[in-house]
Design a protein around this motif. Structure first.
Motif, short mmCIF file in Angstrom:
data_model
loop_
_atom_site.label_atom_id
_atom_site.label_comp_id
_atom_site.label_asym_id
_atom_site.label_seq_id
_atom_site.Cartn_x
_atom_site.Cartn_y
_atom_site.Cartn_z
N LEU A 169 44.42 68.29 48.77
CA LEU A 169 43.15 67.81 49.31
C LEU A 169 42.30 67.13 48.25
O LEU A 169 42.38 67.47 47.07
N LYS A 170 41.48 66.20 48.68
CA LYS A 170 40.54 65.52 47.80
C LYS A 170 39.48 66.53 47.36
O LYS A 170 39.25 67.55 48.02
N ASP A 171 38.79 66.21 46.26
CA ASP A 171 37.72 67.08 45.77
C ASP A 171 36.57 67.18 46.76
O ASP A 171 35.81 68.14 46.73
N THR A 172 36.43 66.19 47.63
CA THR A 172 35.36 66.21 48.63
C THR A 172 35.63 67.25 49.70
O THR A 172 34.73 67.59 50.46
N GLY A 173 36.83 67.75 49.78
CA GLY A 173 37.16 68.85 50.67
C GLY A 173 37.73 68.47 52.01
O GLY A 173 38.06 67.32 52.27
N LEU A 174 37.83 69.46 52.84
CA LEU A 174 38.41 69.36 54.16
C LEU A 174 37.29 69.18 55.18
O LEU A 174 36.32 69.93 55.17
N LYS A 175 37.44 68.19 56.05
CA LYS A 175 36.45 67.95 57.09
C LYS A 175 37.15 68.03 58.44
O LYS A 175 38.16 67.36 58.66
N ILE A 176 36.61 68.87 59.33
CA ILE A 176 37.19 69.06 60.65
C ILE A 176 36.18 68.57 61.69
O ILE A 176 35.01 68.95 61.64
N ASP A 177 36.66 67.73 62.59
CA ASP A 177 35.80 67.19 63.64
C ASP A 177 36.58 67.20 64.96
O ASP A 177 37.79 67.45 64.97
N LEU A 178 35.89 66.91 66.02
CA LEU A 178 36.50 66.84 67.35
C LEU A 178 36.50 65.39 67.79
O LEU A 178 35.45 64.74 67.81
N SER A 179 37.67 64.86 68.10
CA SER A 179 37.75 63.50 68.63
C SER A 179 37.96 63.59 70.13
O SER A 179 38.60 64.52 70.63
N THR A 180 37.40 62.64 70.84
CA THR A 180 37.54 62.63 72.29
C THR A 180 37.95 61.23 72.74
O THR A 180 37.55 60.23 72.16
N PHE A 181 38.76 61.20 73.76
CA PHE A 181 39.16 59.97 74.42
C PHE A 181 39.19 60.29 75.90
O PHE A 181 40.13 60.93 76.39
N GLY A 182 38.11 59.92 76.60
CA GLY A 182 37.99 60.32 78.00
C GLY A 182 37.90 61.83 78.09
O GLY A 182 37.07 62.45 77.42
N TRP A 183 38.78 62.43 78.84
CA TRP A 183 38.77 63.89 79.00
C TRP A 183 39.64 64.60 77.96
O TRP A 183 39.68 65.82 77.88
N ILE A 184 40.34 63.84 77.12
CA ILE A 184 41.21 64.41 76.09
C ILE A 184 40.38 64.75 74.85
O ILE A 184 39.68 63.89 74.32
N LYS A 185 40.48 65.99 74.41
CA LYS A 185 39.78 66.43 73.21
C LYS A 185 40.80 66.98 72.23
O LYS A 185 41.72 67.70 72.61
N GLN A 186 40.59 66.65 70.96
CA GLN A 186 41.55 67.06 69.94
C GLN A 186 40.85 67.23 68.60
O GLN A 186 40.01 66.42 68.22
N LEU A 187 41.21 68.29 67.90
CA LEU A 187 40.67 68.49 66.55
C LEU A 187 41.37 67.53 65.60
O LEU A 187 42.56 67.26 65.74
N GLN A 188 40.62 67.05 64.63
CA GLN A 188 41.23 66.24 63.57
C GLN A 188 40.65 66.68 62.24
O GLN A 188 39.51 67.10 62.17
N ALA A 189 41.47 66.59 61.23
CA ALA A 189 41.05 66.98 59.88
C ALA A 189 41.27 65.80 58.95
O ALA A 189 42.26 65.09 59.05
N THR A 190 40.33 65.61 58.04
CA THR A 190 40.46 64.58 57.02
C THR A 190 40.24 65.24 55.66
O THR A 190 39.70 66.33 55.56
N GLY A 191 40.65 64.52 54.64
CA GLY A 191 40.48 65.02 53.28
C GLY A 191 41.77 65.15 52.52
O GLY A 191 41.81 65.59 51.38
N LEU A 192 42.86 64.72 53.14
CA LEU A 192 44.18 64.81 52.50
C LEU A 192 44.27 63.76 51.38
O LEU A 192 43.94 62.61 51.58
N GLU A 193 44.71 64.20 50.22
CA GLU A 193 44.93 63.30 49.09
C GLU A 193 46.24 62.57 49.36
O GLU A 193 47.30 63.19 49.46
#
Length: 101
Positions: free
Chosen positions: A75-99
């Protein structure tokens, strides 16, 4: 297993979604096969189920939810960020911060 010292940011939408789906998220690394259609891609995988061998994962309690993180994620020094992405009725967790490089 070393102590977790990388910052984690979870959006309110993602936090509420995780809590609604059992309160546990496993975070691990997917390595695609470079000889197949994924081209050797590396991505973070988020699952609402605890891993089979949860002792191999770093447990991080974040208020009312539990994160089970594969140790030594690049992971980057800025860390792990978890958010929820939506597309219409579809919801999915996504994580960013991978080196990546």
């Amino acid at each position: 297993m070393k102590d977790w010292n990388i910052p984690i940011t979870i959006s309110k939408r993602a936090y509420d979604f995780i809590k609604k789906h059992g309160g546990t998220v496993s975070i691990s690394l997917f390595h695609g096969n470079s000889s197949c259609c994924t081209g050797g891609i590396t991505e973070l995988i988020l699952s609402y189920k605890a891993p089979f061998d949860r002792n191999k994962f770093q447990k991080i309690q974040h208020n009312e939810i539990e994160l089970l993180v594969e140790p030594n994620l690049p992971l980057k020094d800025t860390g792990l960020k978890i958010d929820l992405s939506t597309f219409g009725w579809i919801k999915q967790l996504q994580a960013t911060g991978l080196e990546r490089f």
